[in-house]
Design a protein around this motif. Structure first.
Motif, PDB file in Angstrom:
ATOM      1  N   HIS A 211       0.814  -1.212   0.000  1.00 27.19           N
ATOM      2  CA  HIS A 211       0.000   0.000   0.000  1.00 27.19           C
ATOM      3  C   HIS A 211       0.853   1.269   0.000  1.00 27.19           C
ATOM      4  CE1 HIS A 211      -3.768  -2.307   1.421  1.00 27.19           C
ATOM      5  NE2 HIS A 211      -3.887  -1.969   0.153  1.00 27.19           N
ATOM      6  N   THR A 212       2.090   1.172   0.485  1.00 22.81           N
ATOM      7  CA  THR A 212       3.003   2.315   0.360  1.00 22.81           C
ATOM      8  C   THR A 212       3.261   2.602  -1.111  1.00 22.81           C
ATOM      9  OG1 THR A 212       4.098   1.874   2.476  1.00 22.81           O
ATOM     10  CG2 THR A 212       5.324   3.173   0.866  1.00 22.81           C
ATOM     11  N   PHE A 213       3.523   1.556  -1.874  1.00 17.67           N
ATOM     12  CA  PHE A 213       3.759   1.715  -3.306  1.00 17.67           C
ATOM     13  C   PHE A 213       2.507   2.235  -4.005  1.00 17.67           C
ATOM     14  CE2 PHE A 213       4.117  -0.105  -7.678  1.00 17.67           C
ATOM     15  CZ  PHE A 213       5.227   0.624  -8.083  1.00 17.67           C
ATOM     16  N   TYR A 214       1.363   1.691  -3.654  1.00 12.53           N
ATOM     17  CA  TYR A 214       0.089   2.119  -4.235  1.00 12.53           C
ATOM     18  C   TYR A 214      -0.121   3.617  -3.958  1.00 12.53           C
ATOM     19  CZ  TYR A 214      -4.758   1.285  -5.791  1.00 12.53           C
ATOM     20  OH  TYR A 214      -5.957   1.282  -6.488  1.00 12.53           O
ATOM     21  N   MET A 215       0.082   4.006  -2.706  1.00 16.00           N
ATOM     22  CA  MET A 215      -0.116   5.390  -2.299  1.00 16.00           C
ATOM     23  C   MET A 215       0.843   6.341  -3.017  1.00 16.00           C
ATOM     24  SD  MET A 215       1.442   7.850  -0.071  1.00 16.00           S
ATOM     25  CE  MET A 215       2.352   6.869   1.113  1.00 16.00           C
ATOM     26  N   ILE A 216       2.114   5.939  -3.124  1.00 19.82           N
ATOM     27  CA  ILE A 216       3.106   6.796  -3.771  1.00 19.82           C
ATOM     28  C   ILE A 216       2.771   6.983  -5.255  1.00 19.82           C
ATOM     29  CG2 ILE A 216       5.522   6.872  -4.531  1.00 19.82           C
ATOM     30  CD1 ILE A 216       5.167   7.808  -1.684  1.00 19.82           C
ATOM     31  N   CYS A 217       2.284   5.934  -5.904  1.00 25.36           N
ATOM     32  CA  CYS A 217       1.880   6.044  -7.315  1.00 25.36           C
ATOM     33  C   CYS A 217       0.709   7.009  -7.474  1.00 25.36           C
ATOM     34  CB  CYS A 217       1.512   4.673  -7.880  1.00 25.36           C
ATOM     35  SG  CYS A 217       2.915   3.568  -8.148  1.00 25.36           S
TER      36      CYS A 217
ATOM     37  N   ILE B 194      11.347   2.679  -4.389  1.00 24.23           N
ATOM     38  CA  ILE B 194      10.538   1.588  -3.834  1.00 24.23           C
ATOM     39  C   ILE B 194      10.670   0.336  -4.687  1.00 24.23           C
ATOM     40  CG2 ILE B 194       8.207   0.818  -3.258  1.00 24.23           C
ATOM     41  CD1 ILE B 194       7.467   3.649  -2.599  1.00 24.23           C
ATOM     42  N   ILE B 195      10.696   0.499  -5.995  1.00 27.88           N
ATOM     43  CA  ILE B 195      10.840  -0.661  -6.878  1.00 27.88           C
ATOM     44  C   ILE B 195      12.191  -1.330  -6.650  1.00 27.88           C
ATOM     45  CG2 ILE B 195      11.035  -1.407  -9.293  1.00 27.88           C
ATOM     46  CD1 ILE B 195       8.975   0.763  -9.991  1.00 27.88           C
TER      47      ILE B 195
ATOM     48  N   GLU C 282       8.902  -8.298  -4.874  1.00 27.44           N
ATOM     49  CA  GLU C 282       7.820  -8.300  -3.887  1.00 27.44           C
ATOM     50  C   GLU C 282       6.621  -7.492  -4.363  1.00 27.44           C
ATOM     51  OE1 GLU C 282       8.762  -7.427   0.220  1.00 27.44           O
ATOM     52  OE2 GLU C 282      10.837  -8.053  -0.096  1.00 27.44           O
ATOM     53  N   ILE C 283       6.853  -6.560  -5.271  1.00 23.21           N
ATOM     54  CA  ILE C 283       5.737  -5.789  -5.821  1.00 23.21           C
ATOM     55  C   ILE C 283       4.920  -6.704  -6.726  1.00 23.21           C
ATOM     56  CG2 ILE C 283       5.053  -3.852  -7.285  1.00 23.21           C
ATOM     57  CD1 ILE C 283       7.567  -2.421  -6.434  1.00 23.21           C
ATOM     58  N   ASP C 284       3.681  -6.883  -6.370  1.00 23.88           N
ATOM     59  CA  ASP C 284       2.790  -7.768  -7.115  1.00 23.88           C
ATOM     60  C   ASP C 284       1.931  -6.925  -8.049  1.00 23.88           C
ATOM     61  OD1 ASP C 284       0.951  -9.570  -8.061  1.00 23.88           O
ATOM     62  OD2 ASP C 284       0.495 -10.464  -6.114  1.00 23.88           O
ATOM     63  N   TYR C 285       2.398  -6.771  -9.298  1.00 22.68           N
ATOM     64  CA  TYR C 285       1.657  -5.948 -10.245  1.00 22.68           C
ATOM     65  C   TYR C 285       0.298  -6.550 -10.602  1.00 22.68           C
ATOM     66  CZ  TYR C 285       5.298  -2.481 -11.221  1.00 22.68           C
ATOM     67  OH  TYR C 285       6.195  -1.437 -11.124  1.00 22.68           O
ATOM     68  N   ASP C 286       0.194  -7.860 -10.571  1.00 20.55           N
ATOM     69  CA  ASP C 286      -1.104  -8.475 -10.857  1.00 20.55           C
ATOM     70  C   ASP C 286      -2.138  -8.031  -9.820  1.00 20.55           C
ATOM     71  OD1 ASP C 286      -0.154  -9.818 -13.078  1.00 20.55           O
ATOM     72  OD2 ASP C 286       0.355 -11.638 -11.965  1.00 20.55           O
ATOM     73  N   SER C 287      -1.773  -8.108  -8.542  1.00 15.11           N
ATOM     74  CA  SER C 287      -2.676  -7.668  -7.477  1.00 15.11           C
ATOM     75  C   SER C 287      -2.929  -6.160  -7.567  1.00 15.11           C
ATOM     76  CB  SER C 287      -2.087  -7.998  -6.104  1.00 15.11           C
ATOM     77  OG  SER C 287      -2.007  -9.395  -5.914  1.00 15.11           O
ATOM     78  N   LEU C 288      -1.870  -5.411  -7.900  1.00 15.37           N
ATOM     79  CA  LEU C 288      -1.998  -3.961  -7.999  1.00 15.37           C
ATOM     80  C   LEU C 288      -3.072  -3.576  -9.007  1.00 15.37           C
ATOM     81  CD1 LEU C 288      -0.378  -1.273  -7.024  1.00 15.37           C
ATOM     82  CD2 LEU C 288       0.510  -1.335  -9.353  1.00 15.37           C
TER      83      LEU C 288
END
Length: 376
Positions: free
Chosen positions: A215-221, A241-242, A248-254
């Motif tokens: 969610h940190t990655f989601y929020m930053i995007c 972050i990447i 660990e970043i799950d782009y499918d879930s994202l």
């Protein structure tokens, strides 16, 4: 490889940052390159990121001495500022925790320490906190009791408000920005509750948490999209972050979540532009789509806020209208642009202009006219 030959002046910083984030790449050798990029680095307030990355790699000494000194001087200033901000953040969080007020720090010094590797590796100017909407009155009351008595004027339909306090020996007040969401609710199906459900307890606190890495990655995007990637700071936030999370970043879930939230186009636009600037990110985590979006974004436009050309307007309308997944959300965004709130109207017009819709439309028309008049 000559940076001056292979890239135009406007792309020099991006190429330099590509080499900074790739330890195997050669740094430029020409002094003129460093004279130019240090101006851009300081313009975007990314000196600490560049300094710490080069220092960590053992490559800082490969750059000219004047360049090293300018980076180091800023790094030391940011260290002092962020140390102060960390103490202020801890005071607020300890107070909230004692009063059983849930809160999640956003970005700021904790973000710098975890994802950039050092307290001073990313500058920050204020304290951002995510709270629950039902706690807003209690949060405001508590902050005022500990000195944050200056209320900032905020848009009534937005998702945050701000309180500030004077700081001794500083002309700039310290601001706490209180968020109960990360974007306006009328142009998405996003629900902030999911962030709270997956948040992780922070250190020894009972009621203070931190966002999950996902969610940190989601929020930053989303934060970068909201600002239409108007600073290289957004690019480095996402890139860092990447690099930190890797696979660990799950782009499918994202993108499954983005589809539920009706925010796929916002995610695609943001990541497309960042990956175009830093193509080496594909070696860490490849994007799950091929159709690149945001084609009119240009570095020159964020480096020079007065630049007006057709691409600036194409990019702006692409961002303004076509970032949205549904026709209804696009219509809402367009209506708000045509007839913004009085707060947004004042923000868009210059302070010396009379605040009126007539002046707003005149400013927009003449800006577009000039860009067409000098079309190359």
């Amino acid at each position: 490889m000559s940076f001056l030959v292979t890239k135009g002046k406007e792309n020099m910083l991006i190429e330099f940052l590509q080499s900074v984030y790739n330890p195997k790449a050669s740094l430029p050798s020409e002094s003129k390159v460093y004279e130019q990029v240090i101006k851009d680095i300081e313009y975007f307030s990314i000196s600490p990121q560049v300094y710490f990355k080069l220092k960590e790699q053992g490559r800082l000494e490969l750059t000219p001495l004047f360049f090293q000194n300018r980076l180091k001087n800023t790094f030391i200033k940011v260290l002092l500022r962020n140390t102060f901000l960390k103490k202020q953040t801890e005071t607020i969080l300890n107070t909230f925790d004692k009063l059983s007020i849930p809160a999640i720090p956003l970005k700021g010094v904790l973000f710098a320490e975890k994802y950039f590797g050092h307290l001073a590796a990313r500058s920050t100017s204020d304290i951002d906190l995510l709270i629950k909407p039902e706690d807003l009155d209690k949060v405001i009351k508590t902050l005022k009791e500990i000195g944050y008595t200056i209320e900032e004027k905020n848009a009534p339909d937005h998702f945050h408000c701000s309180l500030s306090k004077e700081v001794s020996n500083s002309p700039i007040p310290l601001t706490v920005e209180i968020h109960w969401n990360i974007l306006k609710e009328n142009t998405s199906n996003f629900k902030i509750e999911g962030f709270w459900e997956q948040a992780i307890p922070l250190e020894n606190f009972k009621h203070i948490k931190e966002l999950s890495a996902y969610h940190t990655f989601y929020m930053i995007c989303i934060h970068a999209w909201r600002h239409n990637l108007d600073s290289m700071k957004h690019f480095l936030d996402i890139t860092e972050i990447i690099y930190f999370l890797g696979e660990e970043i799950d782009y499918d879930s994202l993108f499954i979540d983005a589809a539920k939230h009706k925010m796929v186009k916002r995610m695609k636009r943001t990541l497309s532009i960042v990956y175009r600037a830093f193509p080496q990110l594909n070696t860490i985590q490849k994007l799950p789509f091929n159709n690149q979006v945001g084609p009119w974004w240009q570095y020159e436009a964020i480096r020079n806020s007065n630049l007006r050309n057709v691409k600036v307007y194409l990019d702006y309308f692409d961002y303004l209208i076509f970032s949205f997944d549904t026709a209804n959300h696009r219509l809402i965004a367009f209506k708000e642009w045509i007839h913004p709130s009085k707060y947004d109207l004042a923000q868009e017009l210059e302070t010396n202009e009379k605040i009126s819709y007539a002046n707003l439309y005149k400013k927009r028309f003449f800006g577009l006219f000039k860009s067409l008049l000098f079309l190359k």
